[in-house]
Scaffold this motif. Structure first.
Motif, mmCIF file in Angstrom:
data_model
loop_
_atom_site.group_PDB
_atom_site.id
_atom_site.type_symbol
_atom_site.label_atom_id
_atom_site.label_comp_id
_atom_site.label_asym_id
_atom_site.label_seq_id
_atom_site.Cartn_x
_atom_site.Cartn_y
_atom_site.Cartn_z
ATOM 1 N N SER A 100 3.417 -45.317 -88.525
ATOM 2 C CA SER A 100 4.326 -44.604 -87.977
ATOM 3 C C SER A 100 4.756 -43.920 -86.629
ATOM 4 O O SER A 100 4.639 -43.760 -85.314
ATOM 5 C CB SER A 100 6.017 -43.925 -88.561
ATOM 6 O OG SER A 100 5.925 -45.332 -89.674
ATOM 7 N N GLU A 123 12.477 -49.200 -92.358
ATOM 8 C CA GLU A 123 12.372 -48.084 -92.714
ATOM 9 C C GLU A 123 12.758 -46.448 -93.211
ATOM 10 O O GLU A 123 13.105 -46.289 -93.680
ATOM 11 C CB GLU A 123 10.154 -48.008 -92.660
ATOM 12 C CG GLU A 123 9.372 -48.806 -92.990
ATOM 13 C CD GLU A 123 8.166 -48.473 -93.784
ATOM 14 O OE1 GLU A 123 8.444 -47.250 -93.950
ATOM 15 O OE2 GLU A 123 8.261 -49.341 -94.873
ATOM 16 N N GLU A 124 13.621 -46.620 -91.081
ATOM 17 C CA GLU A 124 13.608 -45.579 -91.087
ATOM 18 C C GLU A 124 14.925 -45.530 -90.570
ATOM 19 O O GLU A 124 15.128 -46.438 -88.921
ATOM 20 C CB GLU A 124 13.349 -44.578 -89.863
ATOM 21 C CG GLU A 124 11.565 -43.775 -90.971
ATOM 22 C CD GLU A 124 10.905 -43.561 -90.574
ATOM 23 O OE1 GLU A 124 10.345 -42.128 -90.270
ATOM 24 O OE2 GLU A 124 10.016 -43.769 -89.610
ATOM 25 N N ASP A 169 7.930 -52.271 -88.018
ATOM 26 C CA ASP A 169 7.473 -51.002 -88.747
ATOM 27 C C ASP A 169 8.681 -50.747 -89.898
ATOM 28 O O ASP A 169 9.475 -50.958 -89.584
ATOM 29 C CB ASP A 169 7.500 -49.929 -88.535
ATOM 30 C CG ASP A 169 7.236 -49.195 -89.258
ATOM 31 O OD1 ASP A 169 6.140 -48.625 -90.134
ATOM 32 O OD2 ASP A 169 6.752 -47.562 -88.090
#
Ligand code: TYD
Ligand code: MG
Length: 452
Positions: A100, A123-124, A169
């Motif tokens: 990332s 993911e974030e 991602d």
């Protein structure tokens, strides 16, 4: 035969099976086979209904695909000279290795060069990505940031925005509402990647997919996606080392096996433009058990230090421990030393390591590996200004390797003055090095360590 049979897929290797089984026949994994939705039975109706597709001849292609440079030269080189428009790239790596971080830096660099870029994080949360961007000093880069996992929404957004580059991602977090399986399962990962790659080709958007690999291959890894994309890059490194290697394992637009070297710092990844110097940095004086290998990584020569330790073993079958080198390679070299030169390692533990967390795959490293092991066993240091390279054949002969001149040139550049190499038909330039050519391992052992 029933029309609507479900299929069974191994989550580790992606192999398809007709029925459930405790063990996958393809990869040998236990309890890795899961049931999935029905396989498509192909287009409905008669084939005659298909539309005829336009065909062109091979010569009608225009210029080479346009490439965009990020300005991060280690990245551009691995991509084959920059990002090709409408290409699909997979970046795989262990969790936490820095994927990332790398891609946020890359996407910002491309954006600063004028490409329209989107970064979609599954993911974030957006705030977490923003915090990272702040830490990396990238908040000014004109990147569109999205936090989403629903692929339908992402594709709609991409279609409306039409960026030049979109980073996803990670592919394991994406899900399609037309597929029942959980995100991260083989069918979801495969379908999501397929949708994104098809979209990229059709609409001229480059996509970079991030994929996690696990050591055990438990989660559907990037392997099932590899064949769909143009370029497969792996981001690797040893935990506890700050070096990270971005390695191209497949590239339709450039050389495979090309590497880029980075260093993980508090402010993100920084380029390492002279990796040889870095991997050799903590060498000061001659010590037994160390040999410098003049290698070639992709198109670039690189020097690496091979370290060996040989110690009496208390075990019935002595240890053979390797880091950064294939274990089978070590066994072969030990066997050749024993059978052809008469040097036995019975009752001795052998530890082998490449300094700096580097990994060596080239057969040309054989001679340096043998040199390090023998140096450790005999407690005789190899001169600190000497590099070694050469492939050892099972007969004990030293076989010539590619790009000898480039290896010698790199060694000379870093202050080495002598090289041990296989006897080759022609070495045009020795780059000012003293070249000691040897034709077999017996000669090598005799010259370097006495008669053995
Ligand atoms: P990350 O990019 O989140 O890894 P991945 O996406 O592959 O899972 O990187 C996580 C690690 O990188 C984490 O352990 C902290 C480290 N790191 C730094 O050392 N410096 C930095 O500037 C950043 C952003 C991360
Ligand atoms: Mg990540």
């Amino acid at each position: 035969m029933s029309k609507n049979t479900s299929s069974f897929t191994c989550t580790a290797c992606g192999a398809a099976h007709r029925k459930w089984n405790g063990q996958c026949e393809a990869c040998g994994g236990w309890n890795t086979i899961v049931e999935e939705g029905a396989l498509s039975s192909g287009p409905k109706g008669s084939l005659a209904k298909g539309r005829s597709i336009p065909l062109t001849d091979l010569a009608t292609q225009g210029a080479a695909p346009p490439r965009a440079s990020s300005g991060i030269s280690e990245l551009d080189r691995v991509l084959g000279g920059g990002l090709v428009a409408a290409s699909a790239i997979l970046v795989g790596g262990d969790p936490g290795i820095g994927k990332s971080t790398l891609l946020l830096q890359a996407v910002s660099a491309f954006a600063n060069k004028g490409l329209k870029c989107l970064y979609i994080s599954g993911e974030e949360a957006a705030a977490q990505v923003q915090m990272r961007a702040e830490r990396l000093g990238l908040t000014k880069a004109p990147v569109g940031l999205g936090a989403e996992t629903n692929l339908r929404d992402i594709l709609t957004t991409l279609d409306r925005e039409r960026p030049d580059l979109a980073v996803i991602d990670s592919i394991q977090t994406m899900w399609l509402d037309t597929i029942e399986a959980a995100p991260g399962s083989v069918s979801q990962v495969r379908a999501a990647a397929h949708e994104l790659v098809t979209f990229a080709k059709k609409k001229g958007v480059s996509v970079i997919l991030v994929g996690h690999v696990t050591k055990e291959g438990q989660i559907a890894g990037p392997r099932v996606v590899e064949h769909m994309v143009d370029t497969v890059l792996y981001f690797e490194g040893e935990r506890g080392h700050q070096f990270r290697i971005l390695r191209a394992v497949k590239n339709r637009f450039g050389a495979a096996d090309e590497i880029g070297v980075f260093e993980m710092t508090g402010g993100g990844l920084s380029e390492v433009t002279n990796p040889s110097a870095l991997f050799l940095s903590d060498r000061e004086k001659a010590t037994a058990g160390s040999a410098v290998f003049a290698g070639i990584e992709g198109t670039r020569p690189m020097l690496m230090e091979i370290q060996a330790l040989v110690a009496p073993s208390t075990l019935a079958s002595p240890r053979r421990t390797v880091v950064g080198i294939d274990g089978a390679r070590l066994s072969t070299i030990l066997a050749v030393l024993e059978a052809r030169v008469g040097i036995t390692f019975a009752g001795l533990d052998v530890f082998l390591n490449v300094a700096g967390g580097m990994r060596v795959n080239e057969p040309a490293a054989d001679l340096a590996i043998a040199g390090a092991i023998l140096s450790a066993r005999e407690d005789v240091a190899i001169p600190p200004d000497m590099v070694l390279f050469g492939e050892i054949s099972l007969s004990g002969a030293l076989r010539p390797v590619s790009q000898m001149e480039n290896r010698l040139k790199e060694a000379a550049k870093l202050g080495f003055t002598q090289a041990v190499a296989p006897r080759a038909a022609k070495v045009q330039s020795q780059a000012g090095m003293t070249l000691r050519e040897m034709s077999d391992l017996t000669a090598f052992v005799g010259e370097m360590f006495g008669a053995g």
